[in-house]
Write an enzyme that holds these catalytic residues in place. Structure first.
Site, PDB file in Angstrom:
ATOM      1  CB  CYS A  50      64.849   4.908 -80.500  1.00  0.00           C
ATOM      2  SG  CYS A  50      64.239   4.924 -78.804  1.00  0.00           S
ATOM      3  CD  GLN A 116      66.780   7.071 -72.887  1.00  0.00           C
ATOM      4  OE1 GLN A 116      65.861   6.259 -72.748  1.00  0.00           O
ATOM      5  NE2 GLN A 116      67.847   6.801 -73.611  1.00  0.00           N
ATOM      6  N   GLY A 190      66.886 -15.858 -71.707  1.00  0.00           N
ATOM      7  CA  GLY A 190      66.064 -15.190 -72.720  1.00  0.00           C
ATOM      8  C   GLY A 190      65.952 -13.690 -72.493  1.00  0.00           C
ATOM      9  N   GLY A 193      64.347 -12.439 -68.983  1.00  0.00           N
ATOM     10  CA  GLY A 193      65.278 -12.598 -67.885  1.00  0.00           C
ATOM     11  C   GLY A 193      66.386 -11.564 -67.937  1.00  0.00           C
TER      12      GLY A 193
END
Length: 441
Positions: A50, A116, A190, A193
């Site tokens: 990405c 990663q 949200g 959280g």
């Protein structure tokens, strides 16, 4: 042979450009095979995540390599070269080697030190190995992967939280140790959280409860993590049961007050509770921190931890940078030996031919030799040749690393009456040699 990297990353290109140049994982192998058919490309591996799309290539000429990689990207993504050319970054030779080492080690990542990318590079390498790689990239990528593993094991670059949500998890682990027996309460459904919940869940937190002003949102979020949703009316009871509270609502006033927590603390009978307030304005009254069994942190506390950890990661990154410098030297020394492989091969072939002719002569003159005697004589004559060649072969490798290697190797070839023209033609094909080794005759 030259090493070249052409690509875009999060530093050089906005997401709208990166997504246009992003390879689907299922297409990656075919893309590398197609690129391999381009002129000038001797070996290639494509890395696509990405945050970056980068083409790593061994090319016969740098300028033609650059052109044909751009041409390939244009054709594969059906984009004119002008649409993305200005966003491309290009690394060549030592710069390309260093860039690969930095990327694989996580030093070029958006989050410095993340691991990663190492898995993603390893996956691409395994897909390419034996199809679009040869001697050079088989060695280089194995060295890069080994270096990255060593960098993460010998430094603490990956051991410090560099996001607010992950910092909350690290603090929770310090307080509770094992999170498997912990009950986490998320107040507010949200993004912040949920990020904290993802990290807690990834660290094996045992039980999850979600509360939100809109019950349906709480229910949807709880379902993702095999938890339960509760109404805000049950907040005080939920605080009695929870070990960890992550609060991130849009409320304009304190959702949890000191008076509420005094009642909760009595019912908890001294059990500690870890409370993280990542809302702005704050959800949890700062006076709660005065209570003995409450560990309260707000977003500024966490941000301070994150910034300190970022500085620590940068210090660890300097150690890895030194490792990279050493690995570049080692790889270049290895690369220098590639040019001498065909010369050594000629020398071995010539010695083997002499030994073979000698054995034939012996068999003609001594026809009564038994099979065991022939094998014994052959073994010992080969042993003599191997011992005689050992020092010249080592010397040839050392000469290949010298600045004036070409002149030295030409003299070496002349001394042993080897064909320099044959040596030069074989060097051009060395990228396809599967293994670099000098075996006994």
């Amino acid at each position: 042979m030259h090493i070249l990297v052409v690509g875009v990353n999060y530093r050089t290109a906005p997401v709208e450009i990166r997504e246009k140049l992003s390879f689907q994982p299922t297409d990656l192998e075919q893309a590398m095979l197609q690129l391999q058919q381009q002129k000038s490309i001797l070996e290639n591996i494509i890395i696509s995540t990405c945050n970056r799309t980068e083409v790593y290539a061994v090319v016969d000429q740098l300028h033609t390599g650059r052109y044909y990689i751009k041409k390939f990207l244009s054709e594969w993504f059906q984009l004119p070269i002008d649409a993305f050319s200005s966003y491309l970054s290009i690394w060549e030779e030592d710069g390309a080697i260093e860039h690969l080492f930095r990327v694989t080690s996580g030093l070029d990542s958006m989050v410095v030190g993340e691991t990663q990318i190492l898995g993603q590079i390893r996956t691409s390498f395994l897909q390419a190995q034996g199809q679009t790689t040869g001697t050079v990239f088989n060695e280089l990528f194995k060295q890069a992967i080994t270096l990255a593993k060593r960098a993460h094991s010998e430094t603490t670059i990956g051991g410090n939280a560099v996001s607010v949500s992950y910092a909350a998890v690290e603090l929770a682990k310090k307080i509770f140790g094992n999170l498997q027996d912990c009950h986490v309460l998320i107040l507010g459904a949200g993004k912040m959280g949920e990020l904290a919940l993802q990290n807690l869940y990834g660290n094996g937190v045992g039980q999850v409860t979600v509360m939100n002003r809109t019950f349906e949102k709480a229910e949807a979020m709880a379902k993702k993590y095999m938890g339960q949703a509760k109404s805000l009316h049950e907040l005080q009871c939920a605080l009695v049961e929870a070990d960890i509270l992550i609060s991130s609502t849009g409320a304009s006033e304190y959702v949890v007050t000191k008076d509420m927590m005094i009642k909760v603390e009595k019912m908890r009978r001294g059990r500690p509770i870890f409370m993280v307030d990542i809302a702005v304005p704050r959800d949890l009254s700062p006076e709660i921190a005065e209570l003995e069994s409450v560990f309260l942190y707000d977003i500024d506390d966490l941000q301070g931890i994150v910034e300190a950890n970022k500085e620590e990661r940068l210090r660890e990154a300097e150690k890895i940078a030194l490792m990279i410098e050493e690995e570049i030297v080692l790889f270049k020394a290895w690369m220098n030996t590639l040019g001498v492989v065909p010369l050594i091969s000629q020398l071995r072939d010539k010695a083997l031919s002499i030994q073979s002719e000698t054995m034939k002569s012996l068999e003609r003159k001594m026809p009564n030799l038994t099979e065991r005697e022939r094998k014994l004589i052959s073994k010992h004559t080969k042993s003599i040749i191997n011992q005689m060649l050992k020092d010249p072969i080592l010397m040839a490798k050392e000469l290949a690393a010298e600045p004036d290697a070409k002149e030295h190797l030409e003299l070496f070839a002349k001394i042993f009456n080897l064909d320099v023209n044959q040596q030069a033609s074989k060097v051009e094909q060395v990228h396809a040699v599967p293994v670099l080794s000098v075996r006994p005759l």
